[in-house]
Design an enzyme around this catalytic site. Structure first.
Site, PDB file in Angstrom:
ATOM      1  N   ASN A  70      44.867  34.526  17.034  1.00 30.21           N
ATOM      2  CA  ASN A  70      45.451  33.217  16.744  1.00 30.21           C
ATOM      3  C   ASN A  70      46.922  33.281  16.379  1.00 30.21           C
ATOM      4  O   ASN A  70      47.625  32.273  16.436  1.00 30.21           O
ATOM      5  CB  ASN A  70      44.700  32.522  15.604  1.00 30.21           C
ATOM      6  N   GLY A  92      43.693  27.761  18.766  1.00 27.60           N
ATOM      7  CA  GLY A  92      42.946  28.985  18.518  1.00 27.60           C
ATOM      8  C   GLY A  92      41.816  29.291  19.475  1.00 27.60           C
ATOM      9  O   GLY A  92      41.174  30.341  19.373  1.00 27.60           O
ATOM     10  N   TYR A 144      50.423  26.379  31.593  1.00 22.93           N
ATOM     11  CA  TYR A 144      51.148  25.970  32.796  1.00 22.93           C
ATOM     12  C   TYR A 144      52.610  26.401  32.809  1.00 22.93           C
ATOM     13  O   TYR A 144      53.379  25.927  33.644  1.00 22.93           O
ATOM     14  CB  TYR A 144      51.025  24.453  32.993  1.00 22.93           C
ATOM     15  N   LEU A 259      59.519  19.605  38.888  1.00 19.41           N
ATOM     16  CA  LEU A 259      58.501  18.775  38.258  1.00 19.41           C
ATOM     17  C   LEU A 259      58.715  18.878  36.760  1.00 19.41           C
ATOM     18  O   LEU A 259      58.512  19.945  36.169  1.00 19.41           O
ATOM     19  CB  LEU A 259      57.106  19.268  38.650  1.00 19.41           C
ATOM     20  N   ASP A 294      47.498  24.591  40.746  1.00 20.75           N
ATOM     21  CA  ASP A 294      48.235  23.545  40.047  1.00 20.75           C
ATOM     22  C   ASP A 294      49.287  22.926  40.957  1.00 20.75           C
ATOM     23  O   ASP A 294      49.908  23.614  41.768  1.00 20.75           O
ATOM     24  CB  ASP A 294      48.909  24.154  38.814  1.00 20.75           C
ATOM     25  N   HIS A 298      53.312  19.134  44.903  1.00 23.33           N
ATOM     26  CA  HIS A 298      54.717  19.517  44.816  1.00 23.33           C
ATOM     27  C   HIS A 298      55.041  20.815  45.554  1.00 23.33           C
ATOM     28  O   HIS A 298      56.149  21.332  45.439  1.00 23.33           O
ATOM     29  CB  HIS A 298      55.115  19.641  43.342  1.00 23.33           C
ATOM     30  N   GLU A 324      45.529  20.316  42.695  1.00 26.89           N
ATOM     31  CA  GLU A 324      45.923  19.059  42.057  1.00 26.89           C
ATOM     32  C   GLU A 324      46.952  18.327  42.912  1.00 26.89           C
ATOM     33  O   GLU A 324      48.144  18.424  42.684  1.00 26.89           O
ATOM     34  CB  GLU A 324      46.503  19.362  40.667  1.00 26.89           C
ATOM     35  N   HIS A 395      42.672  16.838  32.170  1.00 27.76           N
ATOM     36  CA  HIS A 395      43.731  17.115  31.206  1.00 27.76           C
ATOM     37  C   HIS A 395      45.032  16.399  31.522  1.00 27.76           C
ATOM     38  O   HIS A 395      45.938  16.383  30.681  1.00 27.76           O
ATOM     39  CB  HIS A 395      43.983  18.622  31.152  1.00 27.76           C
ATOM     40  N   ASP A 396      45.162  15.829  32.720  1.00 35.55           N
ATOM     41  CA  ASP A 396      46.407  15.178  33.117  1.00 35.55           C
ATOM     42  C   ASP A 396      46.322  13.662  33.092  1.00 35.55           C
ATOM     43  O   ASP A 396      47.299  12.983  33.443  1.00 35.55           O
ATOM     44  CB  ASP A 396      46.808  15.642  34.521  1.00 35.55           C
ATOM     45  N   ASP A 439      46.497   7.365  24.678  1.00 30.30           N
ATOM     46  CA  ASP A 439      46.194   7.492  26.096  1.00 30.30           C
ATOM     47  C   ASP A 439      47.013   8.545  26.809  1.00 30.30           C
ATOM     48  O   ASP A 439      46.918   8.678  28.030  1.00 30.30           O
ATOM     49  CB  ASP A 439      46.370   6.138  26.791  1.00 30.30           C
TER      50      ASP A 439
END
Length: 754
Positions: A70, A92, A144, A259, A294, A298, A324, A395-396, A439
Site C-alpha cells: 500500500n 490499496g 492508464y 487524449l 484502451d 484514438h 474501447e 469506469h468511464d 456522476d
C-alpha cells in the site's frame, strides 16, 4: 464533406510538421529488446466466448489482500488514502485481494475477469488547478498512465503475485483479461497550468550483452532506464500535437492529437510499434487469456490490426481482443465504430448497447420498442455480434444506479444485459447497487471493500448468477439469433434461438404497472417451462404449444426467462462463433459450437484446414492457404454441412505503409488509395481503405495495414459524396512493404495525375 478540408489556416500551421518526416519515417525495423514470451503448458484457459460472463475489476478499488504494497519508502505517503474517502488517491486494492475474493466471483457465475493494466504506471503526483484557486491532487491508481510495460504495478503486487492470481483464477475456471494501454503514456502537459511540461516518459529494464531485458529469479524486471520522453530523448516516439482545438471533431484530431494531454504514441514510427508489440507479447507470455485495448477510438486502425495480428501469431495462438471505441448516442462515428472489429480484428465494448440501455431502463427517454430495434439493428450492423461486450456501466461512465434508483427496473436491466446477443460484462459493485456521490467516472470508482459488503444475497448478485449459469449451458444465449416476439413502450418479449437451443425473455420495465401480453410465436418445443430465475423477479411458468406461448400478464418489474436446453449432441456440426475472426494462412483459429470434434472437416473458402485438436464444442484448426478476403468457414461430417461463419483471411502477416499524395479536391470529394491486394480493396474503390487524412490540405496521407514484404501496386482515386469515382491517370504505382511487422513504410509524396 471532404475530410478536414474545413480547417483554418491557423490549424494548418499548427499541423505543418505532419508528413513523411514524422508519419512513417521511411522503412525501419525493430529496435527494442528481446523478451521471453513462451508460456508453460496449461497456463491459459482460452479466449473469452459468448458463454462467459466478464467481471471488470479496477484493482486498486476492489479488495486489499496485502497491506504491504500500500505504500513504499520512496513514495509520497500523502497519495495513499485507503478509506474510500478521496477517490483520486490510492486505496490499496491488489492482486492478492482478487485471489481472496475468488469464491465471491465463482458463486456469481463469473468465468472471466478484466483487470486494470498490470504494468508499472507513473507514480508522481498529478496536480490540477481549479477555477477557485485550489489544487486537486490525483494519482495514476487506475493503470492508464504507462511508465514501464515490463515491470508490474507494484501497488498491485510483484510478478509472483500476478502469476499467483492468474493461477488461482485459472484453477477456478476463470479467464484473465488484462487492460493494455498502447495509445499513450502519461500526461506530458498540464492543461490546467497553461500546458506546462509534466511527464509522459517511458522507461525500460536493464539489458544484457545480447540486448535482452533482464529479469530476476521471480520474474521482476531489473532496472529502470529512460527510453522515450515527449520533451526530449526519442521524442519522435510521440505525435506531440497537443490536445485538439475546441470543436475539432475530425478523424485526424481524435486519432493524432492527445487524449486529455496524455502523450500520444506515434504508431506510424517503427520503434514504438516494435516496443508495444514486444510488451504485449510479454504479457501474453504470462498466460493471460485476453487483452482489453484502451482508447481504440484514438488509435490508427492500421496499427491496431498489425498489433492484434502480431499478438495472435505469437506462441500460444489467438486470445481475446476487445477495445474501447467510445461513442455517444447518436454519434457520427457510428459507422467507424460498427466496422472497427471488421477492420482490425479487435471487438468493441458495446457502447451502442450501453447508451440504449441507459435510455430505456435508466431515464425512460426511449421505449422498449426502441430497445428491441437497437438489438435488431446492431445484429445487422455487427458482423460478429456475439463477440460485442455488452455492459450497463463501466469506469468511464457514470454508475447506472445514479440513473435508476428503483431496484425493480435496475434488476430488469441486469436481466437484459445477461440475455441479449453479445457477451455480458459486469462492472465491479454493480451487483451491490453501488450508488456513488456524483456522476463523474471517478466518483463511480468506489473502494468496494471500504464502502460495500461482498454480499451474495442481493437480488442483483443472484440475477447475474442464475443467468450466467444458463449462458454457460444454453447455446441460444451464446450464439442465438434474436427475434422480437412482442414489444410496447414498457414491455419486450424476445427470443434467442440457435437450432433447438431456445430462450424466451419477457421484461416489464414499469415497476408498478402490469401489462397483458397476447399469445406470441416461439421456437420452444411443446411443454411447460419454469422461470430460469426461480421467480426472483416475479416470474412464473408458461405453456408452449404448437409454436406459440399462452397469453400472460407481466406484473410490475416482472422478468421471466424460459429456456429449452437440449443435452443430446447433433450429428450435423453447428458453428456458433470463432476466435480469431481475422488472420492469415498458418495461424491457429478456434471454432465453437456443437457437434464438432476431430472427425469433422473444416474449410475456409472451400479449402480444407488442418485440425489440431477438438471436442464436442470446440475445435482448433490451422488456417489454410485459401484466397484472401472475406471467406466462409464451414464444418462437415458425413456429407452434412454446418452453417457458415465469416472470417477475414489476410494476404499475410501485417505491417504498415503510409501512403502520401498531393491532390486538389472539390467540395464533397475525398481521396482514397486502392490497389492489388484485398487490404487495398483489390482494385475495387468500394472496398478501398477509408478516406485519407488532409490536415495540411492539399497533402493527404493514410496508414494502411498490408502484407509484409509485398510488391504493392496501387493508384489514388477521388470519391465524391454521391459515389462518383475519379481515377488518377498513368501507370500503376508500386511500393514494397517492410519485411517486418513492426516496420513502417512511407511512400514518397506523389502528385495527383490528372
Amino acid at each position: 464533406m471532404a475530410e478536414d478540408i474545413e480547417y483554418t489556416e491557423t490549424r494548418r500551421t499548427v499541423l505543418k510538421g505532419i508528413g513523411a518526416a514524422t508519419i512513417g519515417a521511411g522503412i525501419t525495423g525493430s529496435a527494442t529488446a528481446g523478451v521471453n514470451t513462451v508460456v508453460s503448458d496449461g497456463k491459459r484457459l482460452g479466449p473469452v466466448t459468448p458463454h462467459d460472463t466478464v467481471y471488470q475489476i479496477l484493482v486498486d478499488r476492489f479488495s486489499d489482500g496485502d497491506p504491504n504494497n500500500n505504500d513504499f519508502s520512496d513514495f509520497d505517503s500523502d497519495l495513499v488514502d485507503g478509506t474510500g474517502e478521496d477517490l483520486k488517491l490510492y486505496q490499496g486494492g491488489d492482486w492478492q485481494g482478487i485471489i481472496d475474493r475468488i469464491p465471491y466471483l465463482v458463486d456469481m457465475g463469473i468465468s472471466a475477469v478484466w483487470i486494470s493494466a498490470p504494468n508499472q504506471n507513473r507514480e508522481e503526483r498529478i496536480e490540477d488547478e481549479q477555477d477557485d484557486g485550489s489544487v486537486d491532487v490525483w494519482t495514476s491508481y487506475h493503470g492508464y498512465h504507462a511508465k514501464n510495460y515490463f515491470s508490474p504495478h507494484r501497488f498491485f503486487g510483484d510478478m509472483g503475485d500476478f502469476e499467483a492470481m492468474r493461477d488461482a483464477l485459472h484453477d477456478n475456471g476463470i479467464k484473465l483479461v488484462v487492460d493494455f494501454v498502447s495509445n499513450h503514456t502519461s500526461r506530458w502537459q498540464n492543461p490546467t497550468r497553461n500546458y506546462q511540461a509534466e511527464h509522459g516518459r517511458l522507461y525500460e529494464p536493464d539489458k544484457d550483452s545480447n540486448g535482452n531485458y533482464i529479469f530476476d529469479s521471480d520474474g521482476n524486471a531489473v532496472g529502470s532506464n529512460l527510453l522515450a520522453d515527449p520533451h526530449g530523448q526519442n521524442s519522435d516516439w510521440f505525435h506531440n500535437l497537443g490536445d485538439p482545438e475546441s470543436g475539432d471533431t475530425s478523424r485526424f484530431a481524435y486519432r493524432y492529437n492527445d487524449l486529455a494531454s496524455l502523450a500520444d504514441f506515434n504508431h506510424e514510427y517503427s520503434q514504438p510499434v516494435s516496443h508495444l508489440i514486444d510488451a504485449a507479447q510479454f504479457w501474453k507470455g504470462k498466460g493471460i487469456d485476453g487483452f482489453r485495448h484502451d482508447a481504440t477510438l484514438h488509435m490508427n486502425p492500421a496499427f491496431a490490426r498489425v498489433f492484434k495480428d502480431a499478438i495472435d501469431d505469437d506462441d500460444g495462438g489467438p486470445i481475446t481482443h476487445f477495445g474501447e471505441f467510445f461513442i455517444s448516442r447518436p454519434d457520427p462515428k457510428y459507422g467507424e465504430y460498427a466496422s472497427f472489429p471488421d477492420r482490425t480484428g479487435i471487438n468493441n465494448l458495446d457502447f451502442e448497447y450501453m447508451r440504449a440501455q441507459t435510455s430505456v431502463f435508466g431515464d425512460f427517454s426511449e421505449t422498449m420498442t426502441d430497445f428491441g430495434q437497437m438489438l435488431i439493428n446492431t445484429t445487422d450492423d455487427y458482423t460478429h455480434e456475439h463477440q460485442a461486450i455488452n455492459f450497463v456501466d463501466n469506469h468511464d461512465v457514470g454508475r447506472f444506479r445514479l440513473t435508476q434508483q428503483n431496484d425493480a427496473v435496475y434488476n430488469a436491466a441486469l436481466a437484459a444485459v445477461m440475455t441479449v446477443r453479445g457477451t455480458p460484462k459486469i462492472y465491479y459493485g454493480t451487483e451491490q447497487y453501488v450508488d456513488p456521490d456524483g456522476d463523474s467516472p471517478n466518483e463511480g470508482r468506489v473502494y468496494m471493500e471500504a464502502d460495500y459488503q461482498f454480499d451474495k444475497s442481493t437480488t442483483a448478485y443472484n440475477v447475474i448468477s442464475k443467468l450466467a449459469s444458463l449462458r454457460k449451458d444454453n447455446l441460444g444465449l451464446a450464439y442465438g439469433q434474436t427475434f422480437i416476439r412482442h414489444d410496447s413502450d414498457d414491455v419486450i418479449v424476445f427470443e434467442r434461438s440457435f437450432y433447438d437451443h431456445n430462450v424466451v425473455v419477457a421484461i416489464n420495465r414499469q415497476p408498478d404497472q402490469s401489462e397483458s401480453v397476447p399469445s406470441v410465436s416461439t421456437e420452444l418445443p411443446d411443454g411447460t417451462y419454469s422461470d430460469e430465475l426461480d421467480n426472483l423477479l416475479g416470474g412464473g411458468s408458461i405453456n408452449a404449444s404448437g409454436g406459440t406461448l399462452d397469453s400472460f400478464t407481466l406484473g410490475g418489474g416482472e422478468v421471466n426467462v424460459w429456456a429449452s436446453t437440449p443435452t443430446a449432441s447433433p450429428t450435423t456440426p453447428r458453428l456458433g462463433t470463432l476466435v480469431s475472426t481475422m488472420g492469415s494462412a498458418g495461424q491457429t483459429i478456434y471454432l465453437y459450437g456443437e457437434g464438432l470434434g476431430t472427425d469433422v472437416t473444416v474449410e475456409f473458402g472451400g479449402v480444407e484446414a488442418t485440425i489440431n485438436d477438438g471436442s464436442e464444442n470446440h475445435v482448433e484448426v490451422v488456417v489454410p492457404n485459401a484466397a484472401p478476403g472475406e471467406v466462409s468457414v464451414t464444418a462437415s461430417r458425413d456429407g452434412q454441412m454446418s452453417n457458415e461463419l465469416t472470417f477475414t483471411l489476410l494476404s499475410g502477416p501485417q505491417t504498415q505503409v503510409v501512403f502520401h499524395v498531393n491532390a486538389e479536391t472539390d467540395p464533397g470529394e475525398n481521396v482514397h488509395v486502392v490497389g492489388n491486394v484485398p487490404e487495398l480493396g483489390a482494385w475495387d474503390p468500394e472496398e478501398a481503405p477509408e478516406a485519407m487524412h488532409n490536415p495540411n490540405y492539399p497533402e493527404w496521407f493514410l496508414p494502411v495495414a498490408v502484407p509484409t514484404d509485398s510488391q504493392l501496386e496501387f493508384k489514388f482515386v477521388k470519391i465524391a459524396d454521391d459515389g462518383t469515382v475519379t481515377w488518377e491517370s498513368g501507370n500503376d504505382r508500386t511500393f514494397t512493404s517492410p519485411s517486418q511487422r513492426s516496420g513502417v513504410g512511407s511512400t514518397p509524396t506523389y502528385d495527383w495525375r490528372s
